[in-house]
Write a protein that holds these residues in place. Structure first.
Motif, PDB file in Angstrom:
ATOM      1  N   CYS A   1     -13.589   6.437   6.277  1.00 34.40           N
ATOM      2  CA  CYS A   1     -13.542   5.013   6.622  1.00 34.40           C
ATOM      3  C   CYS A   1     -14.914   4.400   6.352  1.00 34.40           C
ATOM      4  O   CYS A   1     -15.910   4.813   6.962  1.00 34.40           O
TER       5      CYS A   1
ATOM      6  N   ASP B   1      -9.358  -3.827  -1.780  1.00 35.05           N
ATOM      7  CA  ASP B   1      -8.612  -5.080  -1.857  1.00 35.05           C
ATOM      8  C   ASP B   1      -9.022  -5.867  -3.087  1.00 35.05           C
ATOM      9  O   ASP B   1     -10.143  -5.717  -3.603  1.00 35.05           O
TER      10      ASP B   1
ATOM     11  N   PHE C   1       1.332   4.886   5.118  1.00 31.07           N
ATOM     12  CA  PHE C   1       1.267   3.548   5.701  1.00 31.07           C
ATOM     13  C   PHE C   1       2.649   3.144   6.192  1.00 31.07           C
ATOM     14  O   PHE C   1       3.659   3.396   5.533  1.00 31.07           O
TER      15      PHE C   1
ATOM     16  N   PHE D   1      -8.420   3.228  -1.399  1.00 33.60           N
ATOM     17  CA  PHE D   1      -7.865   1.887  -1.273  1.00 33.60           C
ATOM     18  C   PHE D   1      -8.974   0.851  -1.185  1.00 33.60           C
ATOM     19  O   PHE D   1      -9.971   1.033  -0.478  1.00 33.60           O
TER      20      PHE D   1
ATOM     21  N   ILE E   1     -12.299  -0.114  10.659  1.00 32.73           N
ATOM     22  CA  ILE E   1     -11.261   0.346   9.733  1.00 32.73           C
ATOM     23  C   ILE E   1     -10.911  -0.813   8.805  1.00 32.73           C
ATOM     24  O   ILE E   1     -10.497  -1.875   9.264  1.00 32.73           O
ATOM     25  N   HIS E   2     -11.096  -0.590   7.509  1.00 36.37           N
ATOM     26  CA  HIS E   2     -10.825  -1.632   6.523  1.00 36.37           C
ATOM     27  C   HIS E   2      -9.978  -1.067   5.383  1.00 36.37           C
ATOM     28  O   HIS E   2     -10.352  -0.065   4.767  1.00 36.37           O
ATOM     29  N   GLY E   3      -8.881  -1.741   5.085  1.00 35.99           N
ATOM     30  CA  GLY E   3      -8.112  -1.364   3.908  1.00 35.99           C
ATOM     31  C   GLY E   3      -8.894  -1.568   2.637  1.00 35.99           C
ATOM     32  O   GLY E   3      -8.567  -0.986   1.594  1.00 35.99           O
TER      33      GLY E   3
ATOM     34  N   ARG F   1       0.833  -1.201   0.000  1.00 36.42           N
ATOM     35  CA  ARG F   1       0.000   0.000   0.000  1.00 36.42           C
ATOM     36  C   ARG F   1       0.874   1.259   0.000  1.00 36.42           C
ATOM     37  O   ARG F   1       0.570   2.243  -0.689  1.00 36.42           O
TER      38      ARG F   1
ATOM     39  N   GLU G   1      -1.944  -2.223   9.004  1.00 38.74           N
ATOM     40  CA  GLU G   1      -1.377  -0.979   8.495  1.00 38.74           C
ATOM     41  C   GLU G   1      -2.452   0.086   8.299  1.00 38.74           C
ATOM     42  O   GLU G   1      -2.215   1.285   8.453  1.00 38.74           O
ATOM     43  N   ASP G   2      -3.676  -0.361   7.997  1.00 39.11           N
ATOM     44  CA  ASP G   2      -4.790   0.570   7.831  1.00 39.11           C
ATOM     45  C   ASP G   2      -5.182   1.202   9.165  1.00 39.11           C
ATOM     46  O   ASP G   2      -5.434   2.405   9.253  1.00 39.11           O
TER      47      ASP G   2
ATOM     48  N   TYR H   1      -2.356  12.254   4.225  1.00 38.83           N
ATOM     49  CA  TYR H   1      -1.595  11.008   4.197  1.00 38.83           C
ATOM     50  C   TYR H   1      -0.106  11.285   4.350  1.00 38.83           C
ATOM     51  O   TYR H   1       0.583  10.661   5.162  1.00 38.83           O
TER      52      TYR H   1
ATOM     53  N   LEU I   1     -11.259   2.429   2.168  1.00 38.89           N
ATOM     54  CA  LEU I   1     -10.595   3.539   2.845  1.00 38.89           C
ATOM     55  C   LEU I   1     -10.193   4.601   1.826  1.00 38.89           C
ATOM     56  O   LEU I   1      -9.637   4.283   0.774  1.00 38.89           O
TER      57      LEU I   1
END
Length: 220
Positions: free
Chosen positions: A113, A91, A164, A89, A146-148, A72, A171-172, A158, A151
């Motif tokens: 989020c 997945d 990250f 972001f 919190i979910h990658g 990421r 990491e998220d 950032y 996000l």
């Protein structure tokens, strides 16, 4: 420019579905006059993931980290260098809704989020597991998940927190906590929930798949 960044490790089975959904949300954002670019970060991929990404006409970045935090982080850096002002972001085993990008941007926040939902449970994941999962998941406005996979973050915010960290998991969470620490404006919304996989063979240890596996252990 809006960047959509997707880390992938041997995701040939699911990546095509992910990218089809991303194409829809990108098209809606572009119809509103926004520029969107998509990057798949191919981390130690030995399957057809790279070929699938190229077939969908997106950018690719290959690396050998075996670490989702690094994937990421490097993906975000690559897109910021190209001029990205907003980083979205998800997945490779997930599918975003069509209004995903526009919904993130409407808040004018430092970070957004979002929630996730399981659209298709595995046959062996029975009613008891599903009920336990839903009893513990707050799919409402103001949630604290919190979910990658769902996000969005302003590139300036950032960069301010250093992005990250190179963590193999969470990491998220680390990123959002760092944003909270500097008083960033964070929106917690369920208005653009992302469909994600309920698979056991999750690519990142201590991630969503391991969470579901832990719940299974509680009902056995």
């Amino acid at each position: 420019m809006i960047a959509v960044i997707i880390p992938a490790h041997n995701e040939a089975r699911r990546l095509g579905h992910c990218l089809k959904a991303v194409r829809v949300t990108a098209a809606r954002a572009e119809a509103a006059g926004l520029e969107v670019e998509v990057l798949v970060v191919l981390d130690r991929c030995t399957d057809a993931s790279a070929r699938i990404a190229r077939r969908h006409g997106v950018h690719t970045l290959a690396l050998e980290a075996g670490n989702v935090g690094i994937a990421r982080r490097l993906g975000a850096a690559w897109m910021i260098e190209r001029g990205a002002q907003w980083l979205a972001f998800t997945d490779a085993d997930s599918r975003v809704p069509g209004h995903w990008l526009l919904s993130q941007l409407q808040w004018h926040a430092d970070a957004v989020c979002g929630t996730v939902h399981i659209e298709r449970w595995q046959p062996w994941q029975g009613v008891a597991l599903r009920q336990l999962y839903h009893s513990r998941y707050q799919a409402t406005e103001g949630h604290r998940h919190i979910h990658g996979a769902n996000l969005g973050v302003c590139a300036k915010a950032y960069a301010k927190v250093g992005g990250f960290q190179p963590l193999p998991a969470h990491e998220d969470v680390q990123l959002v906590l760092a944003l909270e620490a500097i008083g960033a404006q964070i929106v917690w919304t369920a208005r653009h929930s992302v469909a994600t996989s309920s698979r056991r063979d999750s690519r990142a240890r201590q991630g969503f798949g391991d969470y579901l596996r832990g719940l299974e252990g509680q009902i056995l």
